[in-house]
Enzyme design. Sequence first.
Site, PDB file in Angstrom:
ATOM      1  N   ARG A 150       0.829  -1.210   0.000  1.00  0.00           N
ATOM      2  CA  ARG A 150       0.000   0.000   0.000  1.00  0.00           C
ATOM      3  C   ARG A 150       0.862   1.259   0.000  1.00  0.00           C
ATOM      4  NH1 ARG A 150      -1.741   2.625   4.380  1.00  0.00           N
ATOM      5  NH2 ARG A 150      -1.686   0.797   5.727  1.00  0.00           N
ATOM      6  N   TYR A 187     -15.156  16.707 -17.982  1.00  0.00           N
ATOM      7  CA  TYR A 187     -15.688  15.350 -17.838  1.00  0.00           C
ATOM      8  C   TYR A 187     -16.757  15.313 -16.752  1.00  0.00           C
ATOM      9  CZ  TYR A 187     -15.816  10.476 -16.345  1.00  0.00           C
ATOM     10  OH  TYR A 187     -16.226   9.227 -15.959  1.00  0.00           O
ATOM     11  N   ASP A 205      -5.669  17.666 -17.087  1.00  0.00           N
ATOM     12  CA  ASP A 205      -6.058  16.289 -17.392  1.00  0.00           C
ATOM     13  C   ASP A 205      -5.643  16.022 -18.829  1.00  0.00           C
ATOM     14  OD1 ASP A 205      -7.358  13.945 -18.134  1.00  0.00           O
ATOM     15  OD2 ASP A 205      -9.145  14.353 -16.921  1.00  0.00           O
TER      16      ASP A 205
END
Length: 384
Positions: free
Chosen positions: A53, A106, A177
């Site tokens: 993790r 988006y 993005d």
Amino acid sequence: MSAANDQGFSTASIHAGYEPDSLYGSINTPIYASTTFAQNGLNELRGGYEYTRCGNPTITALEKTVAALEGAAFGRAFSSGMAATDVLLRIFLRPGSHLVFGHDAYGGTFRLIDQVFTQWGVEYTVVDTTDAQAVGQAVQENTALVWLETPSNPGLSITDIQAVADAVAGRAPLVVDNTFASPYLQNPLKLGAAAVLHSTTKYIGGHSDVVGGLVVTNDAKLDEDLLFYQGGTGAIPSVFDAYLTARGLKTLAVRMDRHCDNAEAIAKHLNASEKVATVLYPGLETHPGHEVAARQMRRFGAMISVRFHSEEAARAFCLNTKVIALAESLGGVESLVEHPASMTHQSVTDSVLEVPRDLVRISVGIEDIEDLISDVDAALAAIN
């Protein structure tokens, strides 16, 4: 276009981030399917890894490769593009913060901001980011972030990244993005972005078989924050997903060139049809962002949006392709078509970001162009 150590893009996509290991000489990055790693002593780590993790060699290799291709010092991988988006927003925004983002962003990004972050007391302003002056004017004293998509999803708007970076310089960091373009076509860090986001589910993975996200930056402090959230929230990719994504990345350049070849041909073909009202593709000289795209992108991408003369025509087109599958997502080797207003962008219905109901989005794949053109013609013929 150069990448790590002045290597060519394809060379870096294959070799950057990993060297054959000294034990067996594996050409491909091994899948380190281990949740934990043996230590030499109390908190004496072997190679810097303790628990997956918080870090894993397979994931690290992917991060380094994408960072190299974007010309970045740092990269951090996440379980999805939306997980990466969420982490970036958490890092920059606080109660009372203000955010500026595009009028055709988006739908998933808008939903997260509008339905989750506003509950923190975050405010936002929606602006046409193709107007850099308007973006600059939208920045307030409490503006903590400016968020761009270019090309945008699904409007295919093109924003001049350098112009926006200059307009907000010293007042707010800029995040881009870069999913629609991929590192092969565009490198926003070189144009003034503080960080670049990718949904690696799309072109980087390239085969519609793995979900992921990744953020790159040259800011060491931001990278520390990304690392903290990566381990602290646990939104990491599995090592198998990281392996699949890295495998897809090796062919990004050759895939993108074929994607772009096909998209350019289909855009011109659709543009000649009387059944089409408007073709939104930056490779067409009639596109308002054509000159900016030609300047800041290597090629014009493989996403096409088409506006028909009615919603009924748009739906008919979507329902009558055979080679081009009716499905959400994008960026895979296969061509996909969708009706954003009733599929990927339902969340912006009745908002300032509402998508025209006569718009269809096509993700152009790498099939034989003759078969794609024939399929497009059959779908057009089905429109009354």
